[in-house]
Each structure stands twice: as structure tokens, then as C-alpha cells.
Design an enzyme around this catalytic site. Structure first.
Site, short mmCIF file in Angstrom:
data_model
loop_
_atom_site.label_atom_id
_atom_site.label_comp_id
_atom_site.label_asym_id
_atom_site.label_seq_id
_atom_site.Cartn_x
_atom_site.Cartn_y
_atom_site.Cartn_z
CE1 TYR A 54 -3.38 2.85 0.54
CE2 TYR A 54 -2.01 3.49 2.40
CZ TYR A 54 -3.02 3.77 1.51
OH TYR A 54 -3.68 4.96 1.57
CG HIS A 84 -3.88 14.27 -0.20
ND1 HIS A 84 -3.91 13.57 -1.39
CD2 HIS A 84 -4.37 13.41 0.75
CE1 HIS A 84 -4.39 12.36 -1.18
NE2 HIS A 84 -4.68 12.24 0.11
CG ASN A 196 -0.72 8.43 5.97
OD1 ASN A 196 -0.74 7.24 5.73
ND2 ASN A 196 -1.67 9.24 5.55
CE1 TYR A 281 -18.82 25.66 49.14
CE2 TYR A 281 -19.56 24.65 47.10
CZ TYR A 281 -19.59 24.71 48.47
OH TYR A 281 -20.40 23.86 49.18
NE ARG A 284 -15.59 27.32 52.21
CZ ARG A 284 -16.74 26.63 52.30
NH1 ARG A 284 -16.73 25.38 52.70
NH2 ARG A 284 -17.88 27.21 52.01
CG PHE A 330 -3.15 7.06 9.79
CD1 PHE A 330 -4.48 6.93 10.11
CD2 PHE A 330 -2.60 6.14 8.91
CE1 PHE A 330 -5.27 5.94 9.57
CE2 PHE A 330 -3.37 5.15 8.36
CZ PHE A 330 -4.72 5.03 8.69
CD GLU A 416 -9.21 8.10 4.74
OE1 GLU A 416 -9.63 9.27 4.89
OE2 GLU A 416 -8.30 7.79 3.97
#
Length: 512
Positions: A54, A84, A196, A281, A284, A330, A416
């Protein structure tokens, strides 16, 4: 430019913070070079082999079943990067991009990515010469890595896209040329190794962590000063209370506040005869809340330090076993969880700080301080609307603190089909830190003003030094004036760590 040598697998948070804050150049420890070369040789053999591997001799994602001829290796990797480059939005700040590049170097240095030393050396050269890719902030879902942001980084390396050099935005090839560097022609798997990974998300999460920790330390200072301003009790800071519970952050927060308040004449003045039995609070329970945030930040820090040193691309070269394996390192789920934890801590530090501000400006609750801390209330409004602004910022941070990691959506034709959305979780942290710094800046101004109203009683020496540092930037508020610049100056004191430094007091450390 100072160059820091990084050891893949063993780089600590302190070094990463220096890279970001100080703009250091980095290089990998030469001891990792043999591992990088061994993995690359294995990838070269696979690229020329007949078995489908791959991303080496196949297409990507849903196109993984398409076999690629060895002669098309360079074109395959180039096309991967360019296709990309789909990031949108404003460019990320240069220090962020440089940290992202350093994290990519660390990942490649683990010797499981199969890239050539020439690619590593180009990244080192870009950091040394100040060539910074222009990387849009939006586009990652944090699953197959930060694909779009890392692709924009890689585009500059191959002579495409844009990069900054000496303050100018230039075409990638031109920026490299002016720096004396040469674009690289990508070999087998190198484009995939670059895009990746979780380096964009991890860089932003680390930056959020560093800012949150600095703000948390400042919150210990402002909270101690607020306690003195309203003449609050230090009894809840007694060490036995906190050791009985046992949380380390709570114990450290209380100890730090005790040190900051030690020697306060204001405190000693109301130990006897104070009609108040307990403080609200927000006074405190400060160690319990800020300490819990401290513990949360440290848990996130452990995750991010591991991730910063991780090999997170795909497939990974397992040199000792002699195999190349497709996996899922990834996927940014660990970083997503860490970012959500940091966001919760930021929101809670700001929430309790805002309540302290509300307490100080309210004459019913502030133990006789004038309304809104103005010497002439009615004609003047003092810090009335500054408190309102902190309420707005606190509310915004509450909304931003909602978890991101649970918001998955399928992408890439359902290949994905579960994504981390960690990039969203990490990027929002910068805005949340800026909001928190402004909240704490307003508390700083209000607490300083409140302490000054207690004169001739004096606060402790550490807190007096803080007030002196504040007054170098912002005058005591008398009659109303244009307040916005005062708020920004106070926020800058928080962001720069100046008030922590002014105390000359040991503070809890994120990375001891």
C-alpha cells in the site's frame, strides 16, 4: 540560529516548548540515521517488487487496489501531495508550522517510514534557514493523519505551494532557492510518509498545553491576590487538608498559594474577630479546582509527549521483522482525548477566576471594598463592565470546551469511516488560552486594586512585587478612563509569564 539535536523516541516537552517559543532550528541525532537508511532500502525493494504494498506501488485510500508501475513512482507521490493540498482558511503562525515540521522529523527519525536521508536533510535545512511552508489551518479530520495541512508542508518541499522566507511569502521553489536549498523529487512512499501523521494536531495541542500551563501558574498568583483583596481566609490552604485527599495537583496548588500569601499583614489583620465563618467556594476551593486542572494538564502532557515521539504514518517498515505493514497509527484519537482534557482544564480555571472577579467587585461580598473597585462609585463605573467581559469570555470557553473527539463522520468513500476530529479539538485551544489570559488579566487588575484599597495594611512580599509589576504597565484606576488598553496590557502580563516571574516563588512544573 541555535540548533537543537533531537533524539527520536526520547525528546521531552521542554525541548518542544523551546522549539516553539524560541524558534530553534533542529536536527536529528545522527544515531538514528542507520535506521532511516535501512527502512528506505526495504521500501526501495518493495517498489521494484511484484507484491502489492500500500502506498508504495499502489494507489491510496479507496484506490489501494490499483497497481502502479515502478516507472510512475515519482509521479504517484507528486500527485498525492498536490491532490491533498486542499486546506482552507488563514495560514497558521510560523512558530506553529516550525513545531509541526520538527515533529515530522521526530516521526521520520524512528526509522519506520522508509524515506531517504535527503528528505530528512531538507526538513532540517528548511528549519535552519527559516523557510516555513504556508499551511492553511482548516481541512484535517485527524484520521489518516493531518492530510491537508501536511500536504501543504510537503508541497513547499517539492517546489510547489508557498513558503515564507525572511518575512516574505514566496512560491515554494523560490523560497527554497533563496535559502540555498533544492526542492526534492519524492521517491517511493515519501509523499505518503509526509502526509500521514498527527504532527499538525499534535503541534497545536502542545501549544495549547504550554499556554494553559503558563496561565494556570498565573491563576495561582491572581487567586492568592484575590484572597488577600477580599480579606479571605488562608485556613483552607492548610497542608493537612490536602494531604488527606491526596491529589498531587491540589497539594501543590495549596502549597504555592501558602508561599505567595506568607507574610501578608492583610491576612494577619483579620485572624481574630472576623464574623465570616467560611468564604465562598471560589476562594475556599481554589486548590481543589486549580489543582484538578493541573492534574488534567499533566495527564494530557504525558499523552502528547508520547505522541510527539511516535511513528504515525502508514504503512510502517518493521525493519527487524523485514515486513512492511499497513496499520492505523495516523488516527489521532489519543491527541483528540488530550485536547479535550486541556480544553476542560482551561474552561474551569477561567470559570472559577471569573467568580473571584465577580466577588471582588460586589460590595455585598467583597468585605467592604467599594462597588466595582472605584473610589467614587456612581459617577464612575470602575471595573463593572470589565467583569461583564470576563463573563462573556468564560461562557465562550465553556462552549468551546465541549468534546470534539466524539464527533466522528465517515470520509473517503467510507474507507475512513471513523475519524477523530482531533484537529478541531487542538486548534480551538489557542483561542481558549487567549480568552483565559484576558480573564486572568482582569482578575489581576481587580485584585491589585482591591489590595491597594486595604492600605495601610500590606500584602505579602511576593504579591507586592506583582502589584509593582502591574503598575509599571497599568495605573491604579481612579476616575473612569478608556479601559480596553489596560485589559490588553494585563493579559499580556499573563501571557508573558511576567507576574509569575515577579513573585520569585517556585511554581509547579509541567515537565519536572
Amino acid at each position: 540560529m541555535t540548533t537543537l539535536t533531537l533524539t527520536p523516541g526520547a525528546t521531552n516537552l521542554a525541548d518542544l516548548e523551546m522549539i516553539w517559543r524560541d524558534g530553534l532550528a533542529v536536527r536529528l541525532d545522527p544515531a538514528c540515521h542507520d535506521g532511516i537508511r535501512a527502512a528506505q532500502a526495504q521500501i526501495a525493494d518493495a517498489a521494484n517488487g511484484t507484491d502489492a504494498v500500500y502506498g508504495v506501488n499502489t494507489g491510496f485510500g479507496k484506490l489501494a487496489s490499483v497497481k502502479i508501475d515502478p516507472s510512475d513512482t515519482a509521479t504517484l507521490q507528486r500527485n498525492l501531495i498536490l491532490s491533498h493540498c486542499c486546506g482552507v482558511g488563514e495560514a497558521i503562525p510560523e512558530p506553529h508550522a516550525r513545531l509541526m515540521m520538527a515533529l515530522k522529523l521526530l516521526s521520520l527519525g524512528r526509522g519506520a517510514s522508509g524515506v531517504r536521508m535527503e528528505l530528512v536533510e531538507l526538513l532540517e535545512g528548511m528549519l535552519a534557514q527559516g523557510v516555513t511552508p504556508v499551511i492553511p489551518v482548516q481541512g484535517s479530520v485527524g484520521a489518516s493523519g493531518d492530510l491537508a495541512p501536511l500536504a501543504h508542508m510537503a508541497a513547499a518541499m517539492i517546489g510547489h505551494g508557498e513558503a515564507t522566507f525572511k518575512g516574505k511569502v514566496l512560491p515554494g521553489a523560490e523560497a527554497l532557492r533563496r535559502a540555498g536549498l533544492t526542492p526534492i523529487v519524492l521517491g517511493a512512499k515519501e509523499g505518503l510518509a509526509l502526509i500521514n501523521g498527527t504532527q499538525f494536531t499534535t503541534a497545536y495541542a502542545l501549544i495549547g498545553l504550554f499556554g494553559a500551563w503558563r496561565a494556570m501558574c498565573s491563576a495561582l498568583v491572581t487567586s492568592a491576590m484575590s484572597t488577600d483583596a477580599i480579606m479571605g481566609s488562608t485556613a483552607p490552604l492548610q497542608p493537612e487538608i490536602h494531604s488527606l485527599r491526596g491529589h498531587s495537583g491540589q497539594i501543590e496548588a495549596a502549597a504555592t498559594m501558602r508561599a505567595l500569601l506568607d507574610g501578608s499583614v492583610i491576612r494577619e489583620s483579620h485572624r481574630e474577630g472576623d464574623t465570616r465563618v467560611q468564604d465562598p467556594y471560589c476562594i475556599r476551593c481554589q486548590p481543589q479546582v486549580t489543582g484538578a486542572a493541573m492534574d488534567m494538564l499533566r495527564m494530557a502532557a504525558r499523552t502528547l509527549e508520547i505522541e510527539a515521539n511516535a511513528a504515525t504514518d502508514n504503512p510502517l517498515v518493521l525493519s527487524e521483522a523485514g515486513v512492511i505493514v499497513s496499520g492505523g497509527n495516523f488516527h489521532a484519537e489519543p491527541v483528540g482525548f488530550a485536547a479535550d482534557m486541556i480544553a476542560l482544564a482551561i474552561a474551569e480555571i477561567g470559570a472559577i477566576a471569573q467568580r473571584r472577579i465577580a466577588l471582588i467587585v460586589d460590595p455585598v461580598l467583597s468585605h467592604d471594598l467599594p462597588p466595582f473597585l472605584t473610589p467614587n462609585p456612581g459617577l464612575n463605573s470602575g471595573y463593572m463592565i470589565a467583569e461583564v467581559t470576563t463573563a462573556a469570555l468564560m461562557s465562550e470557553n465553556k462552549h468551546l470546551a465541549n468534546p470534539c473527539v466524539t464527533d466522528s463522520t465517515p470520509t473517503s468513500a467510507n474507507q475512513e469511516d471513523h475519524v477523530s476530529m482531533a484537529a478541531h479539538g487542538a486548534v480551538r485551544l489557542s483561542r481558549m488560552v487567549a480568552n483565559l489570559e484576558r480573564i486572568l488579566g482582569v482578575e489581576l487588575l481587580c485584585a491589585a486594586q482591591g489590595v491597594e484599597f486595604r492600605a495601610p495594611l500590606e500584602t505579602s512580599a511576593p504579591l507586592a512585587s506583582v502589584i509593582a509589576a502591574v503598575r509599571e504597565q497599568v495605573e491604579t484606576l481612579g476616575d473612569d478612563r478608556y479601559l480596553a488598553p489596560d485589559l490588553e496590557k494585563a493579559a499580556a502580563l499573563i501571557a508573558s509569564n511576567a507576574i509569575v516571574a515577579a513573585t520569585n516563588t517556585h511554581m509547579p512544573e509541567l515537565h519536572p
